[in-house]
Design a protein around this motif. Sequence first.
Motif, PDB file in Angstrom:
ATOM      1  N   GLU A 212       0.824  -1.191   0.000  1.00 33.14           N
ATOM      2  CA  GLU A 212       0.000   0.000   0.000  1.00 33.14           C
ATOM      3  C   GLU A 212       0.866   1.252   0.000  1.00 33.14           C
ATOM      4  N   PRO A 213       0.346   2.364  -0.509  1.00 41.19           N
ATOM      5  CA  PRO A 213       1.099   3.616  -0.502  1.00 41.19           C
ATOM      6  C   PRO A 213       1.550   3.975   0.914  1.00 41.19           C
ATOM      7  N   GLY A 214       2.802   4.371   1.025  1.00 42.50           N
ATOM      8  CA  GLY A 214       3.361   4.720   2.313  1.00 42.50           C
ATOM      9  C   GLY A 214       4.179   3.619   2.949  1.00 42.50           C
ATOM     10  N   GLU A 215       4.024   2.381   2.457  1.00 44.19           N
ATOM     11  CA  GLU A 215       4.785   1.270   3.025  1.00 44.19           C
ATOM     12  C   GLU A 215       6.242   1.257   2.566  1.00 44.19           C
ATOM     13  N   LEU A 216       6.509   1.787   1.402  1.00 47.67           N
ATOM     14  CA  LEU A 216       7.883   1.827   0.911  1.00 47.67           C
ATOM     15  C   LEU A 216       8.617   3.030   1.487  1.00 47.67           C
ATOM     16  N   ASP A 217       9.829   2.794   1.966  1.00 51.13           N
ATOM     17  CA  ASP A 217      10.681   3.896   2.404  1.00 51.13           C
ATOM     18  C   ASP A 217      11.036   4.716   1.171  1.00 51.13           C
ATOM     19  N   PRO A 218      10.741   6.020   1.157  1.00 50.44           N
ATOM     20  CA  PRO A 218      11.055   6.833  -0.023  1.00 50.44           C
ATOM     21  C   PRO A 218      12.511   6.720  -0.467  1.00 50.44           C
ATOM     22  N   ASP A 219      13.420   6.548   0.488  1.00 51.34           N
ATOM     23  CA  ASP A 219      14.834   6.428   0.131  1.00 51.34           C
ATOM     24  C   ASP A 219      15.156   5.100  -0.533  1.00 51.34           C
ATOM     25  N   ALA A 220      14.250   4.133  -0.450  1.00 49.78           N
ATOM     26  CA  ALA A 220      14.494   2.810  -1.034  1.00 49.78           C
ATOM     27  C   ALA A 220      13.914   2.672  -2.437  1.00 49.78           C
ATOM     28  N   VAL A 221      13.139   3.665  -2.878  1.00 52.59           N
ATOM     29  CA  VAL A 221      12.472   3.583  -4.179  1.00 52.59           C
ATOM     30  C   VAL A 221      13.489   3.755  -5.302  1.00 52.59           C
ATOM     31  N   HIS A 222      13.517   2.795  -6.221  1.00 50.94           N
ATOM     32  CA  HIS A 222      14.408   2.873  -7.388  1.00 50.94           C
ATOM     33  C   HIS A 222      13.741   3.557  -8.572  1.00 50.94           C
ATOM     34  N   LEU A 223      12.425   3.435  -8.668  1.00 45.79           N
ATOM     35  CA  LEU A 223      11.673   4.022  -9.786  1.00 45.79           C
ATOM     36  C   LEU A 223      10.459   4.761  -9.232  1.00 45.79           C
ATOM     37  N   PRO A 224      10.396   6.076  -9.382  1.00 48.61           N
ATOM     38  CA  PRO A 224       9.235   6.825  -8.911  1.00 48.61           C
ATOM     39  C   PRO A 224       7.985   6.488  -9.722  1.00 48.61           C
ATOM     40  N   GLY A 225       6.858   6.488  -9.077  1.00 48.32           N
ATOM     41  CA  GLY A 225       5.598   6.114  -9.716  1.00 48.32           C
ATOM     42  C   GLY A 225       5.172   7.027 -10.845  1.00 48.32           C
ATOM     43  N   VAL A 226       5.762   8.232 -10.944  1.00 47.70           N
ATOM     44  CA  VAL A 226       5.401   9.143 -12.024  1.00 47.70           C
ATOM     45  C   VAL A 226       5.702   8.532 -13.386  1.00 47.70           C
ATOM     46  N   TYR A 227       6.642   7.580 -13.436  1.00 53.25           N
ATOM     47  CA  TYR A 227       6.995   6.944 -14.701  1.00 53.25           C
ATOM     48  C   TYR A 227       6.101   5.757 -15.040  1.00 53.25           C
ATOM     49  N   VAL A 228       5.238   5.352 -14.141  1.00 56.46           N
ATOM     50  CA  VAL A 228       4.451   4.123 -14.315  1.00 56.46           C
ATOM     51  C   VAL A 228       2.971   4.464 -14.469  1.00 56.46           C
ATOM     52  N   GLN A 229       2.338   3.886 -15.485  1.00 53.61           N
ATOM     53  CA  GLN A 229       0.911   4.124 -15.709  1.00 53.61           C
ATOM     54  C   GLN A 229       0.024   2.955 -15.262  1.00 53.61           C
ATOM     55  N   ARG A 230       0.579   1.728 -15.291  1.00 54.92           N
ATOM     56  CA  ARG A 230      -0.228   0.554 -14.939  1.00 54.92           C
ATOM     57  C   ARG A 230       0.600  -0.415 -14.106  1.00 54.92           C
ATOM     58  N   VAL A 231      -0.027  -1.002 -13.095  1.00 56.48           N
ATOM     59  CA  VAL A 231       0.629  -1.980 -12.229  1.00 56.48           C
ATOM     60  C   VAL A 231      -0.189  -3.265 -12.232  1.00 56.48           C
ATOM     61  N   VAL A 232       0.498  -4.393 -12.426  1.00 56.69           N
ATOM     62  CA  VAL A 232      -0.141  -5.707 -12.372  1.00 56.69           C
ATOM     63  C   VAL A 232       0.451  -6.463 -11.183  1.00 56.69           C
TER      64      VAL A 232
END
Length: 268
Positions: A212-232
């Motif tokens: 769920e949103p907020g569970e990922l540590d922002p410093d651990a994110v390799h790809l920001p969601g702005v680049y992603v349109q669909r998640v499976v």
Amino acid sequence: MDKVVPSAAEAVADIPSGASLAVGGFGLSGIPWVLIEALLEQGADDLTVVSNNCGTDGHGLGLLLDAQRIVRVVASYVGENKEFARQYLSGELHVELTPQGTLAEKLRAGGAGIGAFFTPSGVGTQVAEGGLPWRYHTDGTVRTASPAKEVRTIGGKEMVLEESITTDFALVRAAVADRHGNAVFHASARNFNPPAATAGRITILEAERLVEPGELDPDAVHLPGVYVQRVVALTPEQVAHKDIEKRTVRERPGDGSAGAGAGSEGSA
């Protein structure tokens, strides 16, 4: 903001014939198995694929290749695929071989909005001078060859101009992603998935684990969601499907100890 779609089939349903795709993964490690298989079932053809490699016979992008859905490949490594070699040498497939680091940067630059860049990789070779066979005639003669590129001296070193790459769609696989598309990749799967994702105008991401949103540590994110349109979100069975190369062992004659055989491609 919730980018989760119910299935891989729905996620790739609007990819048309003739589309260009940036596909993540390194060897068979970290490739979007489920999205590739869904696209195979969907039926789009005349595809241009930009990827580190084109899978192996019967695996990954090799499935689309076997079905002759791909007409053009931009890649850095094309070994271990006999059908790829057959289609290329017979004139059925247009192939643009690109140095691996250059290919990664072409994708990254495309995602960053950079039109081109200079690199020393390829200076003094056919990469810069032109003449690489991109497509053959059926008789084995060269039908299309790569053009010469601009070479300029920068900082006392010769460098070749390389244009960046953007594609209609991108297919990538992450170890963990949230509903907003923020993603984390595991080990060698991080090599080409993030730049492929940024290069796609519409990026579709399959996630081994959805949080769920907020569970990922922002410093651990390799790809920001702005680049992603669909998640499976993958099922446990889909997550377990990873036909990567595995390390094998055999007993050494006389002492019963195990010696290493073929190396693995890395972590999936």
